[in-house]
Design a protein around this motif. Structure first.
Motif, PDB file in Angstrom:
ATOM      1  N   ALA A 119       0.831  -1.207   0.000  1.00 54.25           N
ATOM      2  CA  ALA A 119       0.000   0.000   0.000  1.00 54.25           C
ATOM      3  C   ALA A 119       0.864   1.256   0.000  1.00 54.25           C
ATOM      4  N   GLU A 120       1.942   1.259   0.752  1.00 53.49           N
ATOM      5  CA  GLU A 120       2.846   2.424   0.762  1.00 53.49           C
ATOM      6  C   GLU A 120       3.529   2.600  -0.592  1.00 53.49           C
ATOM      7  N   THR A 121       3.925   1.501  -1.190  1.00 57.06           N
ATOM      8  CA  THR A 121       4.561   1.559  -2.506  1.00 57.06           C
ATOM      9  C   THR A 121       3.580   2.086  -3.549  1.00 57.06           C
ATOM     10  N   LEU A 122       2.340   1.612  -3.486  1.00 60.07           N
ATOM     11  CA  LEU A 122       1.325   2.093  -4.420  1.00 60.07           C
ATOM     12  C   LEU A 122       1.011   3.566  -4.168  1.00 60.07           C
ATOM     13  N   GLU A 170      11.346  -0.808 -22.701  1.00 56.29           N
ATOM     14  CA  GLU A 170      10.776  -1.816 -21.799  1.00 56.29           C
ATOM     15  C   GLU A 170      10.270  -1.173 -20.501  1.00 56.29           C
ATOM     16  N   ASP A 171      10.900  -0.091 -20.044  1.00 56.48           N
ATOM     17  CA  ASP A 171      10.410   0.628 -18.869  1.00 56.48           C
ATOM     18  C   ASP A 171       9.094   1.330 -19.171  1.00 56.48           C
ATOM     19  N   VAL A 172       8.998   1.923 -20.337  1.00 55.14           N
ATOM     20  CA  VAL A 172       7.760   2.600 -20.740  1.00 55.14           C
ATOM     21  C   VAL A 172       6.632   1.571 -20.856  1.00 55.14           C
ATOM     22  N   GLN A 173       6.927   0.414 -21.441  1.00 63.32           N
ATOM     23  CA  GLN A 173       5.919  -0.634 -21.577  1.00 63.32           C
ATOM     24  C   GLN A 173       5.481  -1.155 -20.206  1.00 63.32           C
ATOM     25  N   ARG A 185       1.699  -0.936 -18.579  1.00 69.27           N
ATOM     26  CA  ARG A 185       0.972  -2.091 -18.028  1.00 69.27           C
ATOM     27  C   ARG A 185       0.489  -1.804 -16.609  1.00 69.27           C
ATOM     28  N   VAL A 186       1.352  -1.242 -15.767  1.00 70.46           N
ATOM     29  CA  VAL A 186       0.983  -0.955 -14.379  1.00 70.46           C
ATOM     30  C   VAL A 186      -0.135   0.075 -14.318  1.00 70.46           C
ATOM     31  N   LEU A 187      -0.001   1.155 -15.089  1.00 73.43           N
ATOM     32  CA  LEU A 187      -1.025   2.196 -15.060  1.00 73.43           C
ATOM     33  C   LEU A 187      -2.352   1.691 -15.627  1.00 73.43           C
ATOM     34  N   SER A 188      -2.306   0.864 -16.646  1.00 72.23           N
ATOM     35  CA  SER A 188      -3.536   0.287 -17.202  1.00 72.23           C
ATOM     36  C   SER A 188      -4.211  -0.621 -16.182  1.00 72.23           C
ATOM     37  N   ALA A 189      -3.423  -1.431 -15.494  1.00 75.08           N
ATOM     38  CA  ALA A 189      -3.979  -2.321 -14.470  1.00 75.08           C
ATOM     39  C   ALA A 189      -4.558  -1.503 -13.313  1.00 75.08           C
ATOM     40  N   LEU A 190      -3.865  -0.455 -12.909  1.00 72.06           N
ATOM     41  CA  LEU A 190      -4.354   0.402 -11.832  1.00 72.06           C
ATOM     42  C   LEU A 190      -5.672   1.059 -12.239  1.00 72.06           C
ATOM     43  N   ARG A 191      -5.725   1.567 -13.458  1.00 69.04           N
ATOM     44  CA  ARG A 191      -6.964   2.195 -13.937  1.00 69.04           C
ATOM     45  C   ARG A 191      -8.108   1.199 -13.938  1.00 69.04           C
ATOM     46  N   MET A 238       2.351   9.837  -9.851  1.00 70.83           N
ATOM     47  CA  MET A 238       1.452   9.957 -10.996  1.00 70.83           C
ATOM     48  C   MET A 238       0.733  11.306 -10.974  1.00 70.83           C
ATOM     49  N   PHE A 239       0.268  11.748  -9.811  1.00 68.75           N
ATOM     50  CA  PHE A 239      -0.377  13.063  -9.698  1.00 68.75           C
ATOM     51  C   PHE A 239       0.583  14.173 -10.126  1.00 68.75           C
TER      52      PHE A 239
END
Length: 154
Positions: free
Chosen positions: A10-13, A132-135, A139-145, A20-21
């Motif tokens: 939770a802290e990492t997220l 690969e970092d951008v990809q 993936r992480v931002l899409s999953a979070l959304r 992101m903000f």
């Protein structure tokens, strides 16, 4: 932090969300600087882009849904774009009151000019970021959304 001094999931997220903000705010300011010579803001540019990316003309509510934005805010921006001659409204055969939003030729030219200003700048930014970092970030931002869209906010 936990007893092991490792941050919790939770802290990492939370750190990611705060980053992101900040990145979103910086990106919007960057976009505003890019398109200001065209009389646009990042918000107006984003709406023009949503219209361009749509497979066919859409009503404001659908544009808002695709952007993950508030319908009233999108309506206000679309109205401003209409006043500036960048979009027009066409009858919607499926809904009498929800007109379809369409780019005018001036809107198409303005959007094309914005992309011409943007492309060399984004190319320069991309040079410094491993693909690969951008990809992975995508993936992480899409999953979070997706998780946020399906959560009840609890």
């Amino acid at each position: 932090m936990t007893d092991s001094m490792e941050p919790s999931k939770a802290e990492t997220l939370t750190d990611l969300i705060l980053t992101m903000f900040r990145t979103n705010n910086t990106t919007l300011a960057w976009g505003d600087r890019i398109v200001s010579p065209l009389g646009l803001t990042s918000a107006r540019w984003q709406i023009l882009g949503a219209i361009v990316q749509a497979e066919r003309p859409q009503p404001v509510a659908w544009l808002a849904r695709d952007l993950g934005a508030n319908r009233q805010n999108v309506q206000r921006i679309v109205n401003d774009l209409h006043k500036d001659g960048l979009v027009s409204f066409e009858p919607n055969p499926h809904h009498r009151r929800a007109q379809l939003v369409v780019l005018t030729s001036r809107g198409q030219q303005t959007y094309g000019a914005a992309i011409s200003l943007y492309n060399p700048l984004v190319e320069a930014l991309a040079e410094e970021l491993p693909p690969e970092d951008v990809q992975a970030a995508q993936r992480v931002l899409s999953a979070l959304r997706a998780r946020l869209e399906t959560s009840s906010g609890e």
